[in-house]
Design a protein around this motif. Structure first.
Motif: not given
Length: 811
Positions: A208-210, A223-234, A318-326, A355-360
């Protein structure tokens, strides 16, 4: 020429957040101790130096993430990794800890010698290669050069994961992928993501940071997720802190916000646990406001578990949600099944080109830095140990460890456990102990050390120590409860055993015994005198422990052939501290009962439970002050268990009988002591007052007894334990009717100078019990002065029938 092995008082493993914090605490509290931090890497900071991926930041606010002795002063509550690393380095320099760090020293093993009461530590020197794999900064490697140290204590702050490698799941086809595969734990310095397609596997805080950070650098992120998580803007800057800073300044703001944030974190976690469905709806509502209307919340942000069953991800501004929104980032939910030459294939059959895969995908757990621990040469299996107060492990002497919270800032717990550790060292110095080891009860139920659903924790659960199901073996994740226990609670209990260089030390602690009663009370008690002697139970007064009975009085009874049983009442000494309501000062002053309070009768039940445990059918009951009330209650409600009753400086509970002097009430209303010295001073003053002018208490002797009482379990609890005992007296109120039921031969003793229980209380007690005898001792206050102890002993032994064996007294 053979060189002498260096000895350290405390060896700290790791120079990260926990290690630096522990060293700073010891430098403040124990400046004379020899300390060293052994760090396998070439730089300080631990996690905050290791992880260098784009956007790295704290996942909790820095007001609680910062040390309690050095508040976070910056405006941003959620800070980036470089700012945190700078904070750590500045703190280490400010407290002189930077000069104690020995870099490229990796602890390989530690062997405890029970005979010498010290650890022998084997250390390997490491070196850092010029470059790591795939251009990532290199991690240290061993040189096979070893050295040896000895230490009185080890503080293991090596963390809980492998620094050398993160966790990467086995995904087939890696060899077919043409691009780079990167783990955030070792981010390549030469990786240029601008204009590249980057697939991030994972859904935790790192992913979520990356995602927004990579998007900010010009990447097109999936972002490829097997299971969603709770993400909250502050908000990145706390609005409360912004207002406070202009009023009280940065430093006071930091201290105030640390408390505010800690309580707020706990409140949010508790709310999510108590009302998970409502919490889910609120989180979802907030997410919907910061995402486009067509975003598929049901698929991508709908976790199958409750909020805070796994860590909730906070995203600043809400930087994560901004990236999804734009459109610079997208989310895909599904199982990754294989690499392809162009990217990743999902279980659905879809392909994500990259082109590259990040395994977070998390961390590879390794508790305590993987140190090989041995006790007198015998290897320790950590999975067979149990965490004690979240600071030590059962069966392992002189080793503390640091594991922070999973539902709040890591440093909150580290600050508490280092304070407790510092207090423990001071106590051991004071009493001459050289070793301390927690001993878990046989057959104690246990559960996993970390009750947390994160995959990286679940994968390694079998290799971790365990925790119990109740204190002090419970690894609580409640900062407020831990603060009461570790910072303000009793320092030691019956589970922590002390010893000297040649084995267990003689003294008070080894004489204490314990029993778990059916009521849930764990009662501490002592037994003196011959095993076949007729039993005499001595019950202490309000706020006093079993040591409050004069040694000359106890010795006189045992010399007469009696078996003396002295318990610590609940909420006193080393017995259980209760969780019942605490009466306010107003309730105490007005003698008003508090709903939910325990009663004197409950304390009498504890005494009978102890007799059952000791297989004592009948005993003589003697009590002072509140202990006299308990003895009276045992005699009234359990007549077949009482041979005789002796009520000393006590009363009936009637409101207008035996009232305390105003001067005494004022002393009871004073601020409770917070330190050992304050407690001793307060006790000396109180005992001088209670003893009166005829036979005044000896300050030196009372100071000695006060220190002994503190070391046995008195602690700065804001007077709550004593208040609960007083609440029991008020809850039972007037017991005159019960006293009329007493059939046992009764002796009532009172002093004519008692300032807390007026002599009318003794007279009323004698009047209520048919056939009782009242003796008033001239010049005696509410205190057993050495001058009156012989008379008390004469009266009590004269009241007891001619000494019989325990078997005869049961007939």
């Amino acid at each position: 020429m053979e060189t002498e092995t260096e000895h350290l008082d405390v060896l700290i493993i790791g120079a990260g957040l926990s290690g630096i914090g522990a060293a700073c605490r010891l430098r403040q509290d124990h400046p004379g101790r020899s300390i060293a931090l052994l760090e396998s890497r070439g730089r300080p900071g631990g996690t905050w130096d290791l992880f260098r991926y784009p956007g790295i930041r704290s996942d909790s606010d820095l007001y609680t993430f910062g040390y309690d002795f050095r508040p976070w002063l910056e405006e941003k509550a959620i800070a980036d990794g470089p700012s945190i690393l700078s904070y750590l380095k500045e703190t280490a320099a400010q407290y002189g800890v930077d000069t104690l760090i020995r870099y490229h020293h990796k602890v390989i093993s530690a062997d405890w010698s029970g005979r010498d009461a010290r650890w022998t530590i084997t250390v390997e020197r490491t070196r850092t290669p010029e470059a790591g794999q795939d251009g990532a900064p290199a991690e240290p490697v061993g040189t096979a050069e070893t050295l040896h140290l000895t230490a009185g204590w080890i503080f293991n702050a090596a963390g809980y994961y492998r620094y050398e490698e993160g966790y990467t799941p086995e995904i087939p086809g890696r060899e077919h992928f043409a691009g780079r595969i990167v783990h955030p734990q070792h981010w390549p310095e030469d990786l240029d993501v601008s204009g590249k397609r980057i697939a991030v596997i994972g859904s935790g805080a790192t992913a979520v940071t990356l995602v927004p950070a990579l998007a900010e650098l010009g990447a097109r992120v999936t972002m490829i997720q097997r299971t969603p998580t709770y993400i909250l803007p502050i908000p990145a800057e706390d609005p409360i802190a912004r207002r406070l800073r202009g009023v009280v300044g940065p430093e006071r703001t930091g201290k105030i916000m640390a408390e505010v944030s800690a309580r707020r974190q706990r409140a949010i976690w508790a709310f999510c646990q108590r009302w998970p469905n409502l919490a889910r709806k609120l989180i979802r509502g907030i997410q919907a406001k910061v995402l486009p209307e067509d975003f598929d919340l049901d698929t991508h942000l709908n976790p199958p578990y409750r909020p805070w069953d796994q860590r909730l991800c906070a995203v600043p501004d809400a930087d994560f949600f901004t990236a999804l929104s734009n459109g610079s980032a997208t989310m895909v939910t599904g199982q990754t099944t294989a690499f392809t030459d162009r990217g990743l294939r999902l279980a659905s059959g879809d392909e994500v080109e990259a082109d590259a895969v990040v395994t977070a995908t998390g961390l590879a757990l390794r508790i305590l830095g993987g140190v090989d621990l041995r006790l007198d040469g015998v290897p320790v299996n950590l999975a067979e140990t149990v965490a004690y107060r979240g600071v030590m492990l059962s069966g392992i002497p002189n080793m503390a460890f640091a594991v922070g919270y999973t539902n709040a800032s890591w440093t909150l717990k580290v600050g508490l456990l280092t304070r407790w550790f510092s207090r423990l060292l001071a106590r051991m110095d004071q009493l001459g102990h050289t070793a301390a080891v927690p001993v878990a009860p046989a057959g104690m139920a246990t559960r996993p050390l970390l009750d947390f659903g994160a995959g990286y924790i679940q994968r390694s659960m079998a290799d971790l120590p365990r925790q119990g199901t109740r204190a002090p073996w419970l690894m609580t994740m409640n900062f407020l409860a831990d603060r009461r226990d570790l910072q303000k609670g009793e320092l030691v209990d019956e589970h922590l055993r002390f010893s000297g260089p040649q084995g267990p030390l003689p003294g008070a602690q080894e004489e204490d015994r314990f029993v778990d009663l059916e009521s849930g009370v764990r009662m501490c008690y002592r037994v003196d005198g011959p095993d076949d002697g007729e039993p005499v139970v001595l019950l202490a007064g309000l706020g006093l422990d079993l040591m409050s009975w004069p040694a000359a009085f106890v010795d006189g009874l045992t010399a007469a052939g009696y078996r003396v049983i002295r318990p610590d009442n609940r909420d006193a000494g080393r017995s259980t501290r209760m969780n019942t309501p605490v009466p306010s000062l107003l309730h105490q002053a007005l003698a008003r009962p508090v709903p939910g309070a325990y009663r004197v009768e409950d304390m009498a039940d504890d005494v009978v439970g102890l007799l059952d445990h000791l297989q004592v059918d009948r005993a003589h009951m003697a009590g002072m002050s509140m202990g006299g009330m308990i003895a009276q209650s045992v005699a009234a409600h359990y007549p077949d268990r009482v041979l005789t009753l002796t009520s000393i400086i006590s009363t009936t509970g009637a409101r207008k009988i035996g009232a305390a002097a105003l001067s005494t009430k004022r002393r009871f209303a004073a601020r409770p002591p917070r330190t050992r010295d304050e407690f001793i001073k307060a006790r000396v003053g109180m005992m001088r007052h209670l003893s009166g002018r005829v036979n005044p208490a000896d300050p030196a002797e009372e100071a000695r007894i006060g220190g002994q009482a503190w070391d046995r379990g008195i602690y700065p609890d804001r007077g709550t334990a004593r208040a609960r005992q007083l609440g029991a007296v008020n809850a039972s109120a007037d017991r005159t009717g019960d006293l009329a039921k007493i059939k046992a031969p009764t002796l009532v003793i009172h002093g004519d100078r008692d300032p807390i229980v007026h002599p009318s209380g003794g007279a009323a007690t004698a009047a209520a019990i048919a056939g009782s005898r009242l003796v008033t001792v001239p010049g005696m206050g509410h205190y057993f002065h050495p001058a009156v102890v012989p008379e008390l002993l004469r009266l009590v032994t004269g009241h007891l029938p001619e000494r019989r064996t325990a078997e005869e007294s049961a007939c």
